[in-house]
Design an enzyme around this catalytic site. Structure first.
Site, mmCIF file in Angstrom:
data_model
loop_
_atom_site.group_PDB
_atom_site.id
_atom_site.type_symbol
_atom_site.label_atom_id
_atom_site.label_comp_id
_atom_site.label_asym_id
_atom_site.label_seq_id
_atom_site.Cartn_x
_atom_site.Cartn_y
_atom_site.Cartn_z
ATOM 1 N N CYS A 98 17.041 -46.561 15.395
ATOM 2 C CA CYS A 98 16.301 -47.468 15.701
ATOM 3 C C CYS A 98 16.703 -48.224 16.803
ATOM 4 C CB CYS A 98 16.278 -48.529 14.408
ATOM 5 S SG CYS A 98 15.604 -49.987 14.797
ATOM 6 N N CYS A 102 10.541 -52.866 18.807
ATOM 7 C CA CYS A 102 9.050 -52.767 18.528
ATOM 8 C C CYS A 102 8.849 -54.182 17.637
ATOM 9 C CB CYS A 102 8.712 -51.628 17.469
ATOM 10 S SG CYS A 102 9.713 -50.302 18.085
ATOM 11 N N THR A 189 16.531 -56.885 12.941
ATOM 12 C CA THR A 189 16.773 -55.742 13.712
ATOM 13 C C THR A 189 17.071 -56.393 15.104
ATOM 14 O OG1 THR A 189 15.487 -54.379 12.056
ATOM 15 C CG2 THR A 189 15.775 -53.843 14.401
ATOM 16 N N GLU A 255 21.195 -54.716 12.345
ATOM 17 C CA GLU A 255 20.532 -55.740 11.578
ATOM 18 C C GLU A 255 21.744 -56.880 11.448
ATOM 19 O OE1 GLU A 255 19.919 -52.563 10.682
ATOM 20 O OE2 GLU A 255 17.784 -52.861 11.550
ATOM 21 N N HIS A 290 3.485 -53.084 12.630
ATOM 22 C CA HIS A 290 4.767 -52.597 12.650
ATOM 23 C C HIS A 290 4.748 -51.413 11.719
ATOM 24 C CE1 HIS A 290 8.794 -52.721 13.735
ATOM 25 N NE2 HIS A 290 9.246 -52.923 12.638
ATOM 26 N N TYR A 294 6.210 -47.064 12.934
ATOM 27 C CA TYR A 294 6.974 -45.999 12.505
ATOM 28 C C TYR A 294 6.877 -44.596 12.919
ATOM 29 C CZ TYR A 294 9.846 -49.226 9.904
ATOM 30 O OH TYR A 294 10.858 -50.432 9.566
ATOM 31 N N CYS A 296 8.125 -43.800 15.302
ATOM 32 C CA CYS A 296 9.617 -43.857 15.695
ATOM 33 C C CYS A 296 10.324 -42.761 14.922
ATOM 34 C CB CYS A 296 10.311 -45.253 15.701
ATOM 35 S SG CYS A 296 10.650 -45.745 14.101
ATOM 36 N N GLU A 444 15.478 -47.855 6.217
ATOM 37 C CA GLU A 444 14.435 -48.800 6.845
ATOM 38 C C GLU A 444 13.030 -48.146 6.793
ATOM 39 O OE1 GLU A 444 15.337 -48.601 11.307
ATOM 40 O OE2 GLU A 444 14.981 -50.698 11.110
HETATM 41 C C1 FAD Z 1 16.858 -51.552 8.148
HETATM 42 C C2 FAD Z 1 16.004 -52.623 7.909
HETATM 43 C C3 FAD Z 1 15.515 -53.321 9.087
HETATM 44 C C4 FAD Z 1 14.615 -54.451 8.903
HETATM 45 N N1 FAD Z 1 14.042 -55.051 10.155
HETATM 46 C C5 FAD Z 1 13.421 -56.376 10.016
HETATM 47 C C6 FAD Z 1 13.239 -57.075 11.227
HETATM 48 O O1 FAD Z 1 13.416 -56.904 11.975
HETATM 49 N N2 FAD Z 1 12.506 -58.275 10.745
HETATM 50 C C7 FAD Z 1 12.074 -58.567 9.469
HETATM 51 O O2 FAD Z 1 11.495 -59.714 9.520
HETATM 52 N N3 FAD Z 1 12.279 -57.867 8.496
HETATM 53 C C8 FAD Z 1 12.897 -56.597 8.500
HETATM 54 N N4 FAD Z 1 13.422 -56.027 7.425
HETATM 55 C C9 FAD Z 1 13.087 -56.443 6.161
HETATM 56 C C10 FAD Z 1 11.939 -56.019 5.425
HETATM 57 O O3 FAD Z 1 10.714 -55.990 5.648
HETATM 58 C C11 FAD Z 1 12.125 -56.158 3.932
HETATM 59 O O4 FAD Z 1 13.322 -55.554 3.557
HETATM 60 C C12 FAD Z 1 10.989 -55.938 2.916
HETATM 61 O O5 FAD Z 1 9.917 -56.603 3.433
HETATM 62 C C13 FAD Z 1 11.332 -55.933 1.454
HETATM 63 O O6 FAD Z 1 11.919 -57.168 1.362
HETATM 64 P P1 FAD Z 1 13.345 -57.326 0.753
HETATM 65 O O7 FAD Z 1 14.366 -56.538 1.273
HETATM 66 O O8 FAD Z 1 13.481 -58.939 0.419
HETATM 67 O O9 FAD Z 1 13.217 -56.677 -0.835
HETATM 68 P P2 FAD Z 1 12.637 -57.174 -2.205
HETATM 69 O O10 FAD Z 1 11.647 -58.379 -2.029
HETATM 70 O O11 FAD Z 1 13.792 -57.650 -2.811
HETATM 71 O O12 FAD Z 1 11.976 -55.942 -2.974
HETATM 72 C C14 FAD Z 1 12.772 -55.111 -3.938
HETATM 73 C C15 FAD Z 1 11.767 -54.541 -4.675
HETATM 74 O O13 FAD Z 1 11.238 -55.411 -5.329
HETATM 75 C C16 FAD Z 1 9.826 -55.479 -5.323
HETATM 76 N N5 FAD Z 1 9.095 -56.819 -5.645
HETATM 77 C C17 FAD Z 1 9.362 -57.611 -4.667
HETATM 78 N N6 FAD Z 1 8.619 -58.734 -5.029
HETATM 79 C C18 FAD Z 1 8.018 -58.433 -6.145
HETATM 80 C C19 FAD Z 1 7.233 -59.334 -7.107
HETATM 81 N N7 FAD Z 1 7.081 -60.567 -6.658
HETATM 82 N N8 FAD Z 1 6.852 -58.364 -8.174
HETATM 83 C C20 FAD Z 1 7.150 -57.183 -8.308
HETATM 84 N N9 FAD Z 1 7.908 -56.652 -7.605
HETATM 85 C C21 FAD Z 1 8.512 -57.184 -6.420
HETATM 86 C C22 FAD Z 1 9.340 -54.682 -4.207
HETATM 87 O O14 FAD Z 1 8.285 -54.025 -4.132
HETATM 88 C C23 FAD Z 1 10.950 -53.793 -3.915
HETATM 89 O O15 FAD Z 1 10.405 -52.530 -4.720
HETATM 90 C C24 FAD Z 1 14.344 -54.924 7.637
HETATM 91 C C25 FAD Z 1 14.541 -54.159 6.491
HETATM 92 C C26 FAD Z 1 15.465 -52.856 6.560
HETATM 93 C C27 FAD Z 1 15.969 -52.521 5.537
HETATM 94 S S1 SF4 Z 2 9.561 -49.242 14.533
HETATM 95 FE FE1 SF4 Z 2 10.946 -47.988 14.185
HETATM 96 S S2 SF4 Z 2 12.558 -48.170 16.143
HETATM 97 FE FE2 SF4 Z 2 11.038 -49.876 16.386
HETATM 98 S S3 SF4 Z 2 12.087 -51.574 15.245
HETATM 99 FE FE3 SF4 Z 2 11.007 -50.683 13.584
HETATM 100 S S4 SF4 Z 2 12.425 -49.050 12.602
HETATM 101 FE FE4 SF4 Z 2 13.366 -49.742 14.863
#
Ligand code: FAD
Ligand code: SF4
Length: 480
Positions: A98, A102, A189, A255, A290, A294, A296, A444
């Protein structure tokens, strides 16, 4: 535009309050865990310097007419959207990780539309503020991180119903010159490789949640912002000295948990303030952009497919039809991911602000493929790699005068292939499918830009079932 080297040097002047393993980190630019992640970000500058990538990696600012890095550009044509897809794939295959830039870019494009729309309704001046911010980012070739995801506490409750009001980032004080915000953004990120942090609400809000409907852009090292570095699988291999066991010997992802401990935001940097009715729109627009980004992962898969093909050639299996068939499956899945990203770009349209926006249905379909296909590609890669990928001795043992000769002899596959080359490829496949690189390539892909359920909700909402019911009625001869 900054060169790769100028970007790295500029990061020395940005001083975020960063902690890792319980210690304050003051030299993050040269820190062995952080530096490969900064190098991945730096690749977005490096490729923009190369003559052969000028068309893809640079653009012309609609504000100043100057040449800018595409990562700071607001899309103004279908060609811009398509170039975005192509560039993210290119960088994925260049870094195999990553490259982080982006998220903030997608946030800026979403804000270019939503600030305009809020102003139309409420006669506010968010768009003017945002464009001033954007021009600074373009002129100084800055990196922005996009901060959307809150901790969210109990997911069955709305922001104001939580056991703790800080579970979602919110406004705690209004002053004559700005606002004070408190809360956290998780999974951020590339944050400590960034100049600015752009915060956005994490979900659609109701009127009672209006304190949580806030968006702004401030310097990453603003007082009160604290970064706690996220652990990744095998991250301490970066501290061992050698590079071979890393698999990806050059780059990595990053992250952080970002705490906003009563942070002051001046009014000129506030892009949404309690307009709760636009919160869902901002989330949807950011997320759709966003999800397009992907592509990417198609680039990262390119590296994985290349590694598996080369390893199969080394190991004498490449000509077997079953191996060719599996490699072809990997390619087909990978190109299907790419097709989705390209399609949502080609089917984009112009919004009232003048910004070009992707086709939302196709962007969501594209990303849901990304939540699935890298896992299948990774499974095929592990199948073809063989078990040595997880049982192989370390680089230190390989370099040891006593042990190295045994490892060299007994892990050799032919006289033509140095054992070290085979080991390097096995480590790269390990990295991407279950090590450090799997954070970016797999988890991710699953959760970044939203978990699969978020896309399914959008897909079922956006697909026109009435249209297809009518088509079925017409063909089957049903009159009404
Ligand atoms: C490597 C990585 C990079 C990331 N980078 C960024 C970033 O740069 N900026 C940023 O803002 N975010 C970033 N994210 C966050 C990403 O958008 C969130 O991980 C994603 O939206 C899921 O939220 P959560 O991790 O809180 O999971 P959760 O909300 O805890 O979800 C876990 C599970 O529960 C389910 N769930 C959640 N709420 C409910 C509900 N109300 N009812 C039923 N099921 C539910 C979901 O569908 C999922 O299956 C990143 C995540 C990762 C893993
Ligand atoms: S689009 Fe891909 S490379 Fe760009 S920030 Fe998200 S995961 Fe990283």
């Amino acid at each position: 535009m900054k060169t790769r080297q100028q970007y790295i040097e500029s990061m020395r002047k940005v001083k975020p309050e960063l902690y890792m393993f319980g210690e304050k980190i003051t030299d993050r630019v040269d820190h062995p865990i952080v530096r490969p992640t900064m190098e991945a970000m730096a690749a977005t500058f490096e490729l923009a310097e190369k003559p052969e990538y000028q068309g893809l990696c640079t653009a012309t600012s609609h504000l100043t007419g100057k040449k800018i890095n595409r990562f700071t550009h607001i899309h103004h044509s279908i060609e811009d959207l398509v170039n975005k897809t192509k560039m993210t794939r290119l960088l994925g295959s260049y870094t195999a990780t990553c490259f982080q830039r982006c998220v903030g870019w997608d946030a800026m494009n979403a804000l270019s539309m939503v600030t305009y729309d809020i102003d139309q309704k409420y006669k506010t001046e968010y768009n003017k503020r945002f464009l001033k911010f954007l021009q600074m980012v373009q002129d100084e070739d800055m990196v922005c991180c996009g901060a959307m995801t809150d901790n969210k506490g109990d997911r069955s409750l709305r922001p104001g119903e939580q056991f703790d009001p800080d579970q979602y980032l919110h406004v705690v004080e209004e002053k004559s010159d700005g606002i004070v915000v408190r809360g956290v953004k998780l999974h951020q990120t590339g944050t400590v490789n960034s100049n600015q942090i752009i915060a956005m609400p994490t979900r659609a809000m109701r009127e009672e949640d209006k304190d949580y409907a806030v968006s702004f852009g401030i310097p990453s090292d603003t007082p009160g912002i604290l970064y706690i570095y996220g652990r990744q699988a095998s991250d301490t291999r970066k501290l061992e000295g050698g590079k071979m066991d890393l698999g990806n010997t050059m780059y990595g992802g990053q992250e952080c948990m970002v705490v906003f401990d009563n942070v002051f935001v001046p009014w000129e940097r506030v892009f949404m303030y309690k307009e709760w009715d636009f919160s869902g729109d901002l989330v949807e627009k950011f997320a759709s952009y966003h999800r397009q980004s992907y592509a990417c992962k198609s680039g990262v898969s390119d590296v994985l497919i290349g590694a598996v093909q080369l390893l199969s050639e080394y190991q004498g299996t490449a000509k077997a039809s079953i191996v060719k068939d599996k490699i072809t499956d990997m390619i087909q899945l990978n190109e299907t991911m790419y097709c989705g990203s390209l399609a949502c770009a080609h089917e984009g349209h112009e919004e009232p602000s003048g910004t070009y926006y992707v086709n939302t249905l196709l962007a969501n379909v594209s990303k849901i493929n990304v939540t699935q296909f890298p896992y299948t590609i990774a499974k095929l890669a592990q199948d073809l790699a063989g078990g040595l990928m997880v049982t192989m001795p370390s680089e230190k043992d390989f370099r040891d005068p006593k042990l190295g000769k045994y490892i060299d002899k007994y892990l050799k596959v032919s006289d033509a292939v140095p054992t070290e080359n085979r080991m390097r490829l096995l480590r790269l496949i390990e990295n991407l499918t279950l090590g450090l690189g799997a954070v970016g390539y797999l988890t991710e892909s699953m959760h970044g830009a939203g978990s699969p359920m978020a896309m399914k909700i959008m897909i079922s909402r956006l697909y026109n079932l009435d249209r297809v019911k009518k088509a079925a009625m017409r063909i089957s001869g049903i009159k009404s």
